[in-house]
Every structure is written in C-alpha cells, then in structure tokens.
Write a protein that holds these residues in place. Structure first.
Motif, PDB file in Angstrom:
ATOM      1  N   ARG A  65      41.297   4.098  43.619  1.00 30.57           N
ATOM      2  CA  ARG A  65      40.751   5.456  43.403  1.00 30.57           C
ATOM      3  C   ARG A  65      41.704   6.519  43.781  1.00 30.57           C
ATOM      4  O   ARG A  65      41.330   7.600  43.421  1.00 30.57           O
ATOM      5  CB  ARG A  65      39.429   5.514  44.153  1.00 30.57           C
ATOM      6  CG  ARG A  65      39.584   5.703  45.628  1.00 30.57           C
ATOM      7  CD  ARG A  65      38.087   5.355  46.151  1.00 30.57           C
ATOM      8  NE  ARG A  65      37.012   6.596  45.926  1.00 30.57           N
ATOM      9  CZ  ARG A  65      35.870   6.534  46.518  1.00 30.57           C
ATOM     10  NH1 ARG A  65      35.506   5.694  47.290  1.00 30.57           N
ATOM     11  NH2 ARG A  65      35.017   7.606  46.045  1.00 30.57           N
ATOM     12  N   GLN A  90      37.531   3.738  40.678  1.00 35.96           N
ATOM     13  CA  GLN A  90      36.795   3.006  41.927  1.00 35.96           C
ATOM     14  C   GLN A  90      36.412   1.466  41.698  1.00 35.96           C
ATOM     15  O   GLN A  90      36.127   1.026  40.557  1.00 35.96           O
ATOM     16  CB  GLN A  90      35.412   3.886  42.017  1.00 35.96           C
ATOM     17  CG  GLN A  90      35.703   5.367  42.502  1.00 35.96           C
ATOM     18  CD  GLN A  90      34.539   6.184  41.993  1.00 35.96           C
ATOM     19  OE1 GLN A  90      34.423   6.920  41.185  1.00 35.96           O
ATOM     20  NE2 GLN A  90      33.469   5.900  42.841  1.00 35.96           N
ATOM     21  N   SER A  92      33.973  -0.048  42.349  1.00 40.50           N
ATOM     22  CA  SER A  92      32.699  -0.362  41.738  1.00 40.50           C
ATOM     23  C   SER A  92      32.445  -0.561  40.423  1.00 40.50           C
ATOM     24  O   SER A  92      31.652  -1.102  39.787  1.00 40.50           O
ATOM     25  CB  SER A  92      31.446   0.792  42.310  1.00 40.50           C
ATOM     26  OG  SER A  92      31.952   1.978  41.551  1.00 40.50           O
ATOM     27  N   GLU A 223      31.251   5.342  50.724  1.00 43.03           N
ATOM     28  CA  GLU A 223      32.012   4.019  51.049  1.00 43.03           C
ATOM     29  C   GLU A 223      30.923   3.071  50.995  1.00 43.03           C
ATOM     30  O   GLU A 223      31.435   1.924  50.350  1.00 43.03           O
ATOM     31  CB  GLU A 223      32.855   4.106  52.339  1.00 43.03           C
ATOM     32  CG  GLU A 223      34.042   5.201  51.766  1.00 43.03           C
ATOM     33  CD  GLU A 223      34.809   5.065  53.448  1.00 43.03           C
ATOM     34  OE1 GLU A 223      34.700   4.060  53.999  1.00 43.03           O
ATOM     35  OE2 GLU A 223      35.520   6.167  53.514  1.00 43.03           O
ATOM     36  N   GLU A 226      29.787   2.464  47.359  1.00 43.03           N
ATOM     37  CA  GLU A 226      30.734   1.713  46.686  1.00 43.03           C
ATOM     38  C   GLU A 226      30.915   0.298  46.805  1.00 43.03           C
ATOM     39  O   GLU A 226      31.111  -0.311  45.782  1.00 43.03           O
ATOM     40  CB  GLU A 226      32.032   2.595  46.897  1.00 43.03           C
ATOM     41  CG  GLU A 226      32.013   4.038  46.172  1.00 43.03           C
ATOM     42  CD  GLU A 226      32.364   3.505  44.645  1.00 43.03           C
ATOM     43  OE1 GLU A 226      33.345   2.745  44.285  1.00 43.03           O
ATOM     44  OE2 GLU A 226      31.836   3.982  43.817  1.00 43.03           O
TER      45      GLU A 226
END
Length: 341
Positions: A65, A90, A92, A223, A226
């Motif tokens: 990211r 990201q 995720s 965090e 994620e």
C-alpha cells in the motif's frame, strides 16, 4: 505493528537498523516455494521475502500500500525476468490478484517497516521530528487529523485498546486542552505533551509516547481490520494445498491470526450454554507444531524479530467460509471517515 511501534527498537543501539526480513528461513520453509508455484507476498516492503521466493524458483505477485515501496521495488521487477508482478494496493484486496487456478501460497508480514520509521517525513517515529502523519498509503486521514479532531472518548478507546495505554484518559484530556490552544502538527508536539503528562520513570524501558504512537498508527491504517480481511481473502484465493503464512509483531495481531486458524480448523464451535455444538469442515490445517518465534540469535542481530510470531496453515478443499468479522471481537472504535470530515 512491529516490535518498534514508536520507533524505539530500531535505534536502540545508537542508529537506525536497515530493514531485515524477519524469520526468513522459517517463512520459506512454511511456504515451500519452487518452480511452477505462484506465491503472493501481501507486504512487499523492501522485497526480502519476495527475493527469497524468486530465488527458490517460484513466481511472485507482490502487493504494497506504500507508494515508496512500489517505486523502490521496480528494480527487482526488472531483474525478475517476468516472474514478479508488483501492485500498489492494500493486502485486504489480495484475492483480486489471484490467478484463475488459485494461489499456491500467501505470506503476510504485518506492521510498519524500519524504512518507514527511519523517514522523518512519514511521521511514524517520535525520535525524528516530522509531520504527524503515519499513513502507510500516503493518503486519507492522518494521525494529526485524529489527534486534533477525534472526541476525547474516542481517543481514550483508541489509546486504551490499540496501545494498551493505562494512562489513556489522562493523555486524551491533555490533548483536548492543548489542541484548543494550538493544533498538533508534528511528532514532537505530541510526544512532548505525553512526556509532560506521563513522565518517564527510571525503571521504564520504553518512552512514554510509545503506546500512543502505536495506537495511532494502527488506527490510521486500520491495521487490525486490514489483517482480518486479508485472512478471509487468502482463504478465498488459495487453491487446495496452498499455504498461508503470517508473521505478526504484536499480541493484538497474533490474537487475530490465532483466532482465524482456530475458527477454520473444523473443530466444534458454539456456546457452552447450548446442548449441541456446530461442526464445520476445516478450511485450514496447521503447518508445523504451532506458533514459531525468532531464535535468540536472530533477535540479537535484528531487534525487530524480538516479538515476531509466525503461524501457518494449509488450505483444504473445503469451500471458503463467510467473512464474519465478529469472530475477532474487535472493539467499536471511531470511524476514520467521520474524523476526516
């Protein structure tokens, strides 16, 4: 959420420590990369894991990211002979980058890197004065926005849960009083206030601002959320026999990973107050004997490894389960979007 959340341990010996991949041999052993396999490195960073995986003959899809990491990684992309694809996103979202047949492995090294801490203008460390930023993606709500705009009750919950700060109430109220006079702009502005409010005692090994800085960084970058979403995404993206390897540096992160593997183990679950427990097919089987920690020798060479924990699971052929965030029992904290308004 690394071992140096406020920037302390990388400079404990008088200077910054270059980023060294933690538990590298253990990660490679758990992933079993080789020619013909496709491994996704969800936290590219300085490319330590990716380089080792490429060296074992596998192809790598790497994500980060941080735009700085993406720019720095282009040299490795060019040298990979087409075996490395690097994406700015990201982790995720990792399932969006999986090939049609699924991934053979996913590795995640959770938290902030020593390179980010060493850059004063990123605002991760109070040991180098810089803007109170902390955004890994360099966009969105900053730590300064949170400190200057969040309600006192929200600050108390953020500092208390994400930083495990016992003086969360005192610090939050002092922030409210100070920001009414002048907004917080730099890391030293905040760290200086915390030093006054909660002076460092002789027996304390860490700076009094460490836990607050950790909490802000975790909150600003979401965090924990994620990580949880990345675990669900890996479950969807891995093919049967694929391997999920996660390295964490903080008890909150490790708790999420441990809970995920436990929930996906197929063991009976349900309330002890109910007569029948529900059994489900396992989507992951454990790799190895459980949690793996860094050796004393590695921790001596690399301070970041001191709190590192590795957990790994082998994907079964059972269908992925619902992405239910409630299994992690995360607290209801303030919305980043509302703070940024």
């Amino acid at each position: 959420m690394a071992a140096n959340p406020g920037g302390g341990s990388t400079e404990a010996d008088g200077g910054p420590v270059r980023h060294i991949p933690v538990l590298l041999s253990e990660v490679v052993e758990a992933l079993e990369p080789r020619s013909g396999k496709v491994i996704l490195d969800g936290t590219f960073g300085a490319g330590g894991y990716t380089s080792a995986i490429l060296g074992a003959g596998a192809e790598v899809i790497a994500l980060d990211r941080d735009p700085t990491a993406i720019a720095a990684g282009q040299a490795l992309v060019d040298a990979s002979g087409g075996r490395l694809k690097l994406h700015h996103t990201q982790f995720s979202h990792l399932a969006d980058f999986a090939p049609e047949g699924g991934l053979d492995g996913v590795v995640l090294d959770i938290g902030v890197s020593s390179m980010q801490i060493d850059e004063a203008d990123r605002g991760f460390s109070f040991q180098r004065n810089g803007p109170l930023d902390m955004r890994m993606s360099a966009s969105g709500v900053s730590a300064a926005d949170v400190v200057n705009r969040a309600k006192v009750g929200d600050l108390i919950r953020i500092f208390g849960f994400l930083g495990e700060e016992k003086q969360a109430g005192r610090i939050a109220r002092a922030i409210e009083k100070q920001r009414a006079k002048e907004p917080f702009r730099t890391t030293r502005d905040l760290a200086g206030l915390i030093e006054v409010v909660t002076p460092r005692k002789a027996k304390d090994k860490i700076h009094p601002a460490t836990r607050v800085f950790q909490a802000l960084r975790i909150f600003v970058n979401d965090e924990l959320g994620e990580l949880a979403q990345a675990l669900f995404a890996a479950e969807r993206a891995l093919k049967p026999g694929g391997r999920l390897v996660v390295v964490t540096f903080h008890s909150l992160e490790d708790r999420i990973v441990k809970k995920f593997f436990s929930e996906r183990s197929g063991k009976a679950s349900g309330s002890r107050h109910l007569p029948m427990a529900v059994t489900r097919p396992a989507t992951f089987e454990p790799i190895g004997k459980g949690m793996v920690a860094a050796s004393e020798a590695e921790a001596e060479v690399n301070p970041r490894a001191r709190s590192a924990k590795l957990r790994a699971g082998l994907r079964t052929d059972a269908p992925a389960e619902k992405a239910d965030m409630s299994i992690f029992d995360l607290p209801d904290l303030a919305s980043l979007e509302k703070i940024g308004v």
